[in-house]
Design an enzyme around this catalytic site. Structure first.
Site, mmCIF file in Angstrom:
data_model
loop_
_atom_site.group_PDB
_atom_site.id
_atom_site.type_symbol
_atom_site.label_atom_id
_atom_site.label_comp_id
_atom_site.label_asym_id
_atom_site.label_seq_id
_atom_site.Cartn_x
_atom_site.Cartn_y
_atom_site.Cartn_z
ATOM 1 N N SER A 142 0.862 -1.200 0.000
ATOM 2 C CA SER A 142 0.000 0.000 0.000
ATOM 3 C C SER A 142 0.890 1.238 0.000
ATOM 4 C CB SER A 142 -0.845 -0.035 1.281
ATOM 5 O OG SER A 142 -1.463 1.206 1.523
ATOM 6 N N TYR A 155 -3.529 -0.569 10.223
ATOM 7 C CA TYR A 155 -3.363 -0.828 8.788
ATOM 8 C C TYR A 155 -1.961 -0.426 8.336
ATOM 9 C CZ TYR A 155 -4.548 -0.800 3.783
ATOM 10 O OH TYR A 155 -4.594 -1.044 2.432
#
Ligand code: NAD
Length: 250
Positions: A142, A155
């Site tokens: 990500s 996250y």
């Protein structure tokens, strides 16, 4: 284009009921692979699209955040065609709450799926691939493998972990014929980003900061995943490929 051909290969893709996992699973099938779809909810549309291409789709329903399930999932996946050539660790969740209020359950849920399942599935696949002397593992990282983000501490920690793990495993397994790399998608239009896209100001600010001038789609990951799954990338190890419309270049 032969080096991009995946005919005769078996890919296992996690998190395939929609979003990026669906796009990548279909992309791999378009390149010739049969695909094992591991998903929390039944990936009916994805399986249908793969079969319409004349490829085989094998569905395994599982909650990958339960560690004890992972070896069962892998055994069942192996029973499909007796081998796994490609593993795409895509399944992931996000929990958005400010760090000061981030609950323990949210933290553990995110780490269990986004990081623990990535390591343990890679370990199962890695043993199998080392024995065969070849294999490709592609992790989904990500922008938050590089940046801190806002309201997503678990996250961000998980995705920094995924990038580190990609390099750690590559160091050990590159010499054994197993290539491990990652794709770091930028801002993509999927369920994962519904909440921030619903906030008009954030949506506008993010779009304005993307040099390509638009958010990404599951289609945008087809080419990159086929490249990393194929022999075209045989000398790529421990690389994190940003597919972000230029976000990180800005
Ligand atoms: P999504 O919510 O559309 O898809 C997530 C997939 O994971 C779904 O198929 C879901 O069924 C599956 N899943 C969720 N919990 C599971 C569990 N416990 N066990 C098994 N499967 C489970 O989101 P997406 O955007 O397609 O996300 C795919 C991956 O891409 C994730 O790892 C995500 O972190 C990453 N990513 C997304 C973006 C983005 O902007 N959308 C950006 C960077 C990285």
């Amino acid at each position: 284009m032969n080096s991009f051909d995946l005919s005769g290969q078996v890919a296992l893709v996690t998190g395939t009921s929609g979003g990026l996992g669906q796009g990548m699973a279909i992309g791999l099938a378009e390149a010739g692979a049969d695909v094992i779809l591991v998903s929390y909810s039944k990936p009916v549309e994805t399986a249908g699209a793969i079969e319409a291409l004349g490829r085989k789709a094998y569905v395994i329903e599982a909650d990958l955040s339960i560690e004890d399930e992972l070896s069962k999932v892998f055994e069942e996946a192996l029973s499909f065609q007796g081998k796994i050539d490609i593993l795409v660790n895509n399944a992931g969740i996000i929990r958005r709450t400010p760090a000061a209020d981030h609950g323990q359950q949210d933290w553990h849920d995110v780490i269990a799926l986004n990081l623990n399942s990535v390591f343990f599935l890679s370990q199962l696949a890695g043993r199998h691939m080392i024995e065969r002397g070849s294999g490709k593992i592609i992790n989904i990282a990500s922008m938050l493998s590089y940046q801190g983000g806002i309201n997503v501490p678990g996250y961000t920690a998980s995705k920094h972990g995924v990038a580190g793990l990609t390099k750690a495993l590559a160091n050990e397994w590159a010499g054994k014929g197993v290539q491990i790399n990652a794709i770091a998608p930028g801002y993509m239009e999927t369920d994962n980003t519904t909440q921030i896209r619903a906030d008009e100001n954030r949506y506008r600010d993010i779009t304005a900061r993307i040099p390509a001038g638009r958010w990404g789609t599951p289609e945008d990951l087809k080419g990159p995943v086929v490249f990393l799954a194929s022999s075209a990338s045989d000398y790529l190890n421990g690389h994190v490929l940003n597919v972000d419309g230029g976000w990180l270049a800005r």
